[in-house]
Design an enzyme around this catalytic site. Structure first.
Site, mmCIF file in Angstrom:
data_model
loop_
_atom_site.group_PDB
_atom_site.id
_atom_site.type_symbol
_atom_site.label_atom_id
_atom_site.label_comp_id
_atom_site.label_asym_id
_atom_site.label_seq_id
_atom_site.Cartn_x
_atom_site.Cartn_y
_atom_site.Cartn_z
ATOM 1 C CD GLU A 1 -2.080 3.074 -7.497
ATOM 2 O OE1 GLU A 1 -2.985 2.325 -7.929
ATOM 3 O OE2 GLU A 1 -1.201 2.686 -6.730
ATOM 4 N NE ARG B 1 -4.150 -1.746 0.234
ATOM 5 C CZ ARG B 1 -4.169 -2.892 -0.421
ATOM 6 N NH1 ARG B 1 -3.125 -3.224 -1.187
ATOM 7 N NH2 ARG B 1 -5.202 -3.700 -0.334
ATOM 8 C CG HIS C 1 -1.637 -0.888 -8.086
ATOM 9 N ND1 HIS C 1 -2.384 -0.100 -7.263
ATOM 10 C CD2 HIS C 1 -1.590 -2.112 -7.462
ATOM 11 C CE1 HIS C 1 -2.772 -0.780 -6.204
ATOM 12 N NE2 HIS C 1 -2.304 -2.018 -6.307
#
Length: 321
Positions: A269, A240, A288
């Site tokens: 993001e 995270r 990601h």
């Protein structure tokens, strides 16, 4: 004959959601629309989803606070991949009559990506690849051996323990720490229990973060903690973004206070085109990709179809809340 429902699939960046799983079991009742673009703010999201009864979202990428749920009066079913989601307001969902369901997920893809980043950093793969492709120098980096190096893990849960076992297979010395980690658990995995977070950071050649985000872990690695790392150490974060102070990490990279970092998660993001994480030195970054794999997506979307079928039958499964 009941009216057809509309289902939105969010953040289908690769446009594979309707191909990687079989949606035919709900085809008679549901029209599926996937969105390849990311909706960065609540206004654009509310506008895009206004006419949808069902929404499928990937993990915790898109928050569903009370304010957004209030603007989606047609929404009746919200499906999030994974069985834990901290960005959905479950109380508001219940108040608005929205059923929230999850799916299974595999810990294999983030474990593998962790090692891809670690190995890429250790052997300078991106630098050497770019040089080879562009006709640059033949060999310009000196790799770091994993054998005998110390791997420090912050977190020894489902993912951290699998990362640990691979480290042991490389004959690394593996230590772990978290606020609730016991010696019994460390012994079970076959790793050393570090006496403190500070000791782990000071002693490790590679540090990898595998903790859930909570009030206790948010900002776990700030400037003081990063200052404990050796100048030859590497930091990996596929967990995270908020676990690590991004500004402090950028400063450490620019000032050369650590050898490098591998990062798959970010405060924003998708990253804006001009975001400093795109150009930071000593950084190997991926967009990601932790859970982005064919098998995992087949599970996500295949079980999303199951969730829809069960909801339509009046017996929802994999309820979250």
């Amino acid at each position: 004959m009941r009216p057809r429902l509309r289902c939105a699939v969010l953040d289908d960046f690769q446009t594979v959601a309707t191909e990687i799983a079989d949606w035919s079991p709900v085809a008679e009742d549901v029209d599926v629309v996937s969105f390849a673009e990311h909706f960065a703010d609540e206004d654009s999201l509310a506008k895009a989803l206004a006419d949808f009864d069902i929404v499928v979202t990937l993990r915790e990428r898109v928050p569903f606070p009370a304010s957004l749920l209030a603007r989606l009066p047609r929404l009746k079913l919200l499906i999030a991949s994974g069985m834990r989601n901290s960005v959905i307001d479950y109380t508001a969902a219940e108040a608005h009559g929205v059923t929230v369901c999850g799916t299974s997920s595999s810990s294999t893809p983030p474990v593998e990506l962790t090692w891809a980043l670690l190995l890429g950093l250790a052997r300078g793969l991106v630098t050497e690849y770019n040089s080879l492709r562009s006709g640059g120098p033949w060999q310009s980096t000196v790799g770091v051996d994993l054998h005998g190096a110390r791997l420090g893990l912050l977190g020894l849960g489902k993912i951290g323990s699998r990362v640990a076992r691979i480290g042991l297979a490389f004959d690394m010395r593996v230590t772990a720490w978290s606020q609730n980690l016991t010696k019994e658990r460390a012994d079970e995995v076959g790793v050393e229990l570090s006496a403190s977070k500070e000791e782990l950071l000071s002693d490790s050649d590679f540090v990898s973060v595998h903790l859930a985000l909570s009030d206790r872990t948010r900002g776990l690695l700030g400037a003081p903690e990063l200052a404990l790392l050796k100048p030859t150490a590497y930091l990996i974060n596929t967990s995270r973004a908020a676990l690590v102070d991004q500004d402090a990490l950028l400063a450490a990279l620019h000032e050369g206070r650590i050898a490098g970092a591998g990062v798959d998660v970010f405060d924003i993001e998708p990253l804006p085109a001009d975001h400093p994480m795109r150009t930071a030195p000593r950084l190997l970054a991926t967009p990601h990709l932790g859970y982005v794999s064919r098998d995992n997506y087949a599970t996500y979307y295949g079980q999303a179809v199951e969730d829809i079928r069960a909801y339509l039958a009046g017996s929802p499964v994999r309820l979250l809340g």
